[in-house]
Design an enzyme around this catalytic site. Structure first.
Site, PDB file in Angstrom:
ATOM      1  CD1 TRP A   1      20.522  21.655   5.593  1.00 41.38           C
ATOM      2  CD2 TRP A   1      19.726  23.272   4.283  1.00 41.38           C
ATOM      3  NE1 TRP A   1      21.598  22.340   5.080  1.00 41.38           N
ATOM      4  CE2 TRP A   1      21.138  23.339   4.279  1.00 41.38           C
ATOM      5  CE3 TRP A   1      19.016  24.203   3.531  1.00 41.38           C
ATOM      6  CZ2 TRP A   1      21.853  24.297   3.554  1.00 41.38           C
ATOM      7  CZ3 TRP A   1      19.720  25.158   2.802  1.00 41.38           C
ATOM      8  CH2 TRP A   1      21.116  25.190   2.833  1.00 41.38           C
TER       9      TRP A   1
ATOM     10  CG  ASP B   1      29.040  19.815   3.470  1.00 44.54           C
ATOM     11  OD1 ASP B   1      28.355  20.635   2.830  1.00 44.54           O
ATOM     12  OD2 ASP B   1      30.035  20.144   4.127  1.00 44.54           O
TER      13      ASP B   1
ATOM     14  CD  GLU C   1      33.962  25.560   3.965  1.00 44.83           C
ATOM     15  OE1 GLU C   1      33.385  25.820   5.031  1.00 44.83           O
ATOM     16  OE2 GLU C   1      33.398  25.648   2.863  1.00 44.83           O
TER      17      GLU C   1
END
Length: 509
Positions: A42, A45, A225
């Site tokens: 995986w 960001d 964010e």
């Protein structure tokens, strides 16, 4: 907590869609060729982007053990051209003790040239990573730092972490840069649920003073964010600089990154529009958590985002990065607006990784017809790059049918709607009957210039990015074509002319 909800949705969608589907089925047909993906497992960001010793350094959110979110750590890769990447060992792994587990969430990295932190040795400046430490058991996020004295290959945690702790569960994503006029480091960090960016200052990266808050402003229906504050050139004039605040904040129809244009005086950011406008960085549904290389050659600011939507399982990797974007500002009738072009560091290497001879067309009429381009392409696949200019003053629509299957009953349409003045991606035909696809059409306002519109279409097996008029508007999404759906055609509704077109087919990684 938007990003956690987004990641949860990405994890659940494939299971909801096909409960009986076997897991861990390799999907090489969807592995991008000129976008970054980890070798396996995986990613989300991008983190800690640096240009160091002639190479672009990419850290990224990574699960070293599984092809799903969890065990958050910083993966690491380097590249000289932003296409071919060298995969390196995990740079900052999760911290596991008998009392707690600390996951290494998103953040940034800086070269401490003047050794303000005191972590350098033998006169060599250290690299300092600044990141959010997430402690799930304590429901707490705080800001940590770690330092490297081996060119960023590995990091040592600061013994007095955290450096900022507000005892909050949602307080994350520090982005740090050196502000020369004040001779100090500046940090932007997200006060998620308050819809604010908090700005801190520090002389040594260890002790931080609160300077100001920005927000709430713009889009506030989801948490904020991944904030960052960048100085950008206006109208290609290096003496004309304005500051841009980027905030990832979710959206009504998928991920949204918004931006604000204004001024920064070393303590406070002031938005020119007083927080009243929502300006999207991208008009698609798969571009999120983007941050920039601040120190790229030629003083360029180069944005990189995470692309993923969770509609399909990919294996042995999950998630990818966007194409890097060169950033600038442009004066328009509406005011200053962000311009994003596929980075020149990538475009100058197109020929190196594509077929020997690109497909070229000039001054070709297309009148109410579809023209098949596949037979002329030297390497037919779903990894290619199109640059095209259309004369559209007598057309209703122009564009490309991509990822067509052989009987031309399924495709994705990309192009320009001249009647409505919109750049668009239309997945209606390709996703017919697929209830997991929410955004069948994605559109961005775009004006033709003297009757001409320029479109760049970047197809890379499972990703699709479309740039209009040199990056005035961008739409990014994910696609998952069948293995044999590799046809490509150009079309027009009404009368149009392809003034220039070039297609590069990628045949290697």
């Amino acid at each position: 907590m938007l990003r956690k909800k987004l990641i949860l949705l990405i994890l659940l969608l494939p299971a909801i869609k096909v409960l009986s589907q076997k897991k861990e089925v390799p999907t090489p047909q969807w592995r991008p060729k000129y976008h970054f993906t980890p070798e396996k497992n995986w990613t989300n960001d991008p983190n800690g982007l640096l240009f160091l010793n002639g190479e672009f350094q990419l850290y990224y959110q990574h699960n070293p053990f599984e092809n799903k979110w969890g065990h958050m750590s910083w993966g690491h890769a380097t590249s000289k051209d932003m296409i071919q990447w060298r995969h390196l060992p995990v740079a900052i792994p999760e911290i596991v003790t008998k009392d707690t587990t600390t996951w290494i969430y998103s953040g940034s990295a800086v070269v401490d040239k003047n050794n303000t932190s005191g972590f350098g040795i033998n006169g060599k400046p250290p690299i300092i990573a600044i990141f959010t430490a997430d402690q799930p058991k304590q429901h707490k996020e705080s800001q940590f730092i770690a330092y490297s004295n081996n060119n960023g290959l590995s990091y040592t945690q600061y013994s007095h972490n955290p450096v900022i702790d507000l005892n909050k569960s949602d307080f994350r994503d520090p982005n740090v840069f050196w502000y020369e006029p004040a001779k100090q480091w500046i940090m932007t960090v997200s006060m998620v649920n308050e819809h604010m960016v908090r700005i801190y200052g520090s002389k040594n990266l260890k002790e931080w003073t609160r300077l100001s808050d920005f927000g709430p402003a713009g889009y506030t229906r989801n948490g904020w964010e991944c904030p960052s504050l960048l100085p950008l050139v206006v109208d290609n004039d290096p003496k004309n600089i304005k500051w841009v605040m980027l905030v990832s904040s979710g959206g009504d129809h998928g991920p949204l990154i918004q931006y604000f244009v204004g001024d920064f005086d070393g303590e406070t950011f002031k938005d020119d529009n007083n927080g009243t406008k929502v300006l999207p960085v991208d008009y698609g549904d798969a571009f999120y958590a983007a941050i920039a290389w601040r120190d790229a050659p030629q003083n360029k600011k180069v944005l990189l985002g995470w692309m993923q939507d969770g509609r399909r399982e990919t294996y042995p990797w999950k998630g990818q990065m966007s194409i890097p974007h060169d950033l600038s500002l442009k004066t328009t009738e509406e005011g200053l607006r962000l311009v994003q072009e596929p980075s020149s560091f990538v475009t100058k290497s197109l020929a190196k990784y594509s077929t020997e001879k690109a497909l070229l067309k000039k001054n070709m009429p297309i009148n109410d017809t579809r023209i098949n381009l596949s037979k002329e392409r030297p390497f037919a696949g779903n990894s290619y790059w199109i640059e095209a200019e259309f004369a559209v003053d007598k057309a209703k629509k122009v564009g490309f049918n991509i990822v067509e299957n052989p009987d031309i009953t399924k495709n994705v349409t990309v192009g320009y709607d001249a009647e409505h003045g919109q750049l668009f991606i239309d997945c209606t035909i390709s996703e017919m009957g697929n209830k997991s696809r929410r955004n069948l059409e994605q559109r961005a306002p775009l004006k033709a210039i003297n009757g001409v519109v320029k479109i760049q279409v970047l197809v890379d097996n499972s990703s699709l990015e479309v740039f209009g008029n040199g990056g005035e508007k961008v739409i990014s999404t994910m696609i998952y074509p069948d293995i044999n759906a590799t046809n490509l055609s150009v079309f027009a509704e009404g009368k149009a002319v392809i003034k220039n077109m070039k297609i590069w087919d990628f045949n290697q990684k």
